[in-house]
Design an enzyme around this catalytic site. Structure first.
Site, mmCIF file in Angstrom:
data_model
loop_
_atom_site.group_PDB
_atom_site.id
_atom_site.type_symbol
_atom_site.label_atom_id
_atom_site.label_comp_id
_atom_site.label_asym_id
_atom_site.label_seq_id
_atom_site.Cartn_x
_atom_site.Cartn_y
_atom_site.Cartn_z
ATOM 1 N N PRO A 7 0.848 -1.203 0.000
ATOM 2 C CA PRO A 7 0.000 0.000 0.000
ATOM 3 C C PRO A 7 0.879 1.247 0.000
ATOM 4 O O PRO A 7 1.844 1.324 0.758
ATOM 5 C CB PRO A 7 -0.785 -0.125 1.307
ATOM 6 C CG PRO A 7 0.122 -0.899 2.214
ATOM 7 C CD PRO A 7 0.889 -1.842 1.325
ATOM 8 N N MET A 8 0.565 2.201 -0.853
ATOM 9 C CA MET A 8 1.305 3.458 -0.900
ATOM 10 C C MET A 8 0.291 4.578 -1.064
ATOM 11 O O MET A 8 -0.321 4.718 -2.127
ATOM 12 C CB MET A 8 2.316 3.467 -2.051
ATOM 13 C CG MET A 8 3.405 2.410 -1.930
ATOM 14 S SD MET A 8 4.496 2.365 -3.382
ATOM 15 C CE MET A 8 5.254 3.991 -3.310
ATOM 16 N N GLU A 9 0.105 5.352 -0.013
ATOM 17 C CA GLU A 9 -0.939 6.372 -0.016
ATOM 18 C C GLU A 9 -0.717 7.372 -1.148
ATOM 19 O O GLU A 9 0.376 7.900 -1.341
ATOM 20 C CB GLU A 9 -0.974 7.111 1.324
ATOM 21 C CG GLU A 9 -2.141 8.084 1.416
ATOM 22 C CD GLU A 9 -2.085 8.962 2.647
ATOM 23 O OE1 GLU A 9 -3.087 9.639 2.911
ATOM 24 O OE2 GLU A 9 -1.042 8.991 3.320
ATOM 25 N N CYS A 98 3.181 3.550 8.888
ATOM 26 C CA CYS A 98 3.173 4.826 8.173
ATOM 27 C C CYS A 98 4.061 5.847 8.887
ATOM 28 O O CYS A 98 3.877 6.124 10.072
ATOM 29 C CB CYS A 98 1.752 5.366 8.060
ATOM 30 S SG CYS A 98 1.665 6.961 7.199
ATOM 31 N N LYS A 139 1.234 -4.617 9.546
ATOM 32 C CA LYS A 139 2.490 -4.167 8.947
ATOM 33 C C LYS A 139 3.193 -3.238 9.924
ATOM 34 O O LYS A 139 2.582 -2.286 10.421
ATOM 35 C CB LYS A 139 2.263 -3.453 7.617
ATOM 36 C CG LYS A 139 3.582 -3.131 6.893
ATOM 37 C CD LYS A 139 3.378 -2.430 5.567
ATOM 38 C CE LYS A 139 4.740 -2.226 4.888
ATOM 39 N NZ LYS A 139 4.629 -1.351 3.692
ATOM 40 N N ASN A 199 9.802 -6.727 3.506
ATOM 41 C CA ASN A 199 9.498 -5.540 2.710
ATOM 42 C C ASN A 199 10.616 -4.513 2.872
ATOM 43 O O ASN A 199 11.183 -4.378 3.949
ATOM 44 C CB ASN A 199 8.151 -4.960 3.175
ATOM 45 C CG ASN A 199 7.826 -3.613 2.547
ATOM 46 O OD1 ASN A 199 7.592 -2.639 3.254
ATOM 47 N ND2 ASN A 199 7.801 -3.540 1.236
ATOM 48 N N GLU A 201 13.230 -1.911 0.030
ATOM 49 C CA GLU A 201 14.429 -1.790 -0.820
ATOM 50 C C GLU A 201 14.598 -2.969 -1.781
ATOM 51 O O GLU A 201 15.724 -3.395 -2.072
ATOM 52 C CB GLU A 201 15.668 -1.634 0.069
ATOM 53 C CG GLU A 201 16.763 -0.761 -0.535
ATOM 54 C CD GLU A 201 16.338 0.686 -0.802
ATOM 55 O OE1 GLU A 201 16.994 1.306 -1.670
ATOM 56 O OE2 GLU A 201 15.386 1.192 -0.176
ATOM 57 N N GLY A 223 6.770 -2.377 -3.347
ATOM 58 C CA GLY A 223 5.996 -1.170 -3.600
ATOM 59 C C GLY A 223 6.652 -0.290 -4.634
ATOM 60 O O GLY A 223 6.354 -0.363 -5.822
ATOM 61 N N ARG A 224 7.602 0.535 -4.200
ATOM 62 C CA ARG A 224 8.256 1.455 -5.132
ATOM 63 C C ARG A 224 8.970 0.709 -6.258
ATOM 64 O O ARG A 224 9.022 1.192 -7.390
ATOM 65 C CB ARG A 224 9.251 2.341 -4.373
ATOM 66 C CG ARG A 224 8.594 3.301 -3.386
ATOM 67 C CD ARG A 224 9.623 4.113 -2.624
ATOM 68 N NE ARG A 224 10.537 3.260 -1.871
ATOM 69 C CZ ARG A 224 11.770 3.582 -1.532
ATOM 70 N NH1 ARG A 224 12.262 4.752 -1.894
ATOM 71 N NH2 ARG A 224 12.518 2.754 -0.840
#
Length: 316
Positions: A7-9, A98, A139, A199, A201, A223-224
């Site tokens: 999840p990435m806001e 977060c 998380k 999770n 890098e 994610g990224r």
């Protein structure tokens, strides 16, 4: 091996989830967080952040999407967790990672890593409230300012009844600066028995292999890295080559169609520039594209530039 989309806001919304799961390689997604304060939220709030609830809690390509909640009050989180499951979410995820200052000031996200008892109370309340067959996951980061409570927090998550734990291998203070301390995840694995997901890098298949070796985890959340290389999950799972630039450019055009036709169309220029920022890590062509669109504010003009870039066979 299970690979989850992080999840990435403001970045990985339902449109991005749909697109990346169509590219393939993902086994599960988690939504942007639903902020819970002091009330049972209306159904429309859940549908807005997780429209996949209208289709059985899955993306168009059939990948399950779990609603994530963020807050500090166990009872309100529990009541909203019940609502999420009733609306079709395949379980509930709880956000204790977060790093945003505005969230932490309101006692949400990573700031709760300072309070092991709070983690336990929240997870326990949610676990007791939702049906036994609905997974409750969490998380966390390694800590807020330091890693002093990393193992205690992980034990508390397990003792409260969580079915799975995702560990972002950095503290809140670390933010997103490299490196990620994957070896800490291995320490958490040693002191708990619940499934753990690594999770942080993971930008390439090589990173994934090193992360798995150092964290002692088979399962990963990315994610990224998935924004920088849209088929990253498949390169990890199958050894597939990174997606060529022409395909990435076509994907950007497809995303344009999503955004412009949706209610977020007014955000499209900023969204596409943001995505180009991630893509520059893997594709030098993305820097050229960004340079061509950075001053544009009209969607049609941006799409025209995207189409030109997608048709280029070579970028000089």
């Amino acid at each position: 091996m299970k690979i989850m989309l992080a999840p990435m806001e403001g970045v990985v919304d339902s449109l991005m989830r749909d697109m990346l799961t169509q590219v393939g390689g993902f086994d599960q997604c988690v939504t942007e967080f639903v902020r819970v304060v002091d009330q049972l939220l209306p159904r429309r709030t859940f549908y807005r952040l997780c429209p996949e609830l209208h289709q059985g809690g899955k993306t168009q390509s059939g990948v399950p999407v779990r609603v994530q909640l963020l807050g500090q009050h166990p009872q309100w989180l529990a009541e909203n967790a019940v609502r999420a499951v009733e609306l079709g979410s395949p379980g509930v995820d709880l956000n204790f990672g977060c790093p945003a200052k505005t969230v932490n000031k309101s006692k949400g996200g990573a700031v709760l890593l300072k309070e092991t008892d709070a983690l336990y109370n929240i997870i326990s309340a949610v676990r007791d409230a939702v049906p036994a067959d609905s997974p409750v996951t969490a998380k966390i980061r390694l800590g807020f300012d330091d890693t002093d409570l990393a193992l205690d927090n992980a034990r508390a998550v397990e003792a409260a009844g969580a079915d799975e734990l995702v560990v972002h291998a950095r503290t809140k203070r670390d933010g997103y600066r490299p490196p990620a301390y994957w070896e800490w995840i291995a320490r958490i694995r040693e002191c708990t028995t619940m499934p753990v997901v690594a999770n942080g890098e993971i930008w390439s298949a090589e990173d994934a292999k090193r992360c798995q070796a150092m964290s002692a985890c088979d399962n990963l959340m990315i994610g990224r890295g998935a924004l920088a290389m849209p088929n990253l999950a498949r390169t990890i799972k199958t050894g597939e080559a990174p997606m060529p630039w022409q395909e990435v450019a076509k994907l950007l055009i497809g995303y344009s169609g999503y955004e412009i036709s949706g209610d977020k169309g007014r955000y499209f220029p900023n969204r596409i520039k943001q995505w180009c920022g991630y893509l520059q890590r893997q594709y030098p062509q993305a820097a050229l594209l960004f340079n061509d669109i950075r001053r544009l504010k009209v969607s049609d003009e941006i799409v025209s530039v995207l189409e030109r870039h997608s048709s280029q066979q070579r970028v000089s």
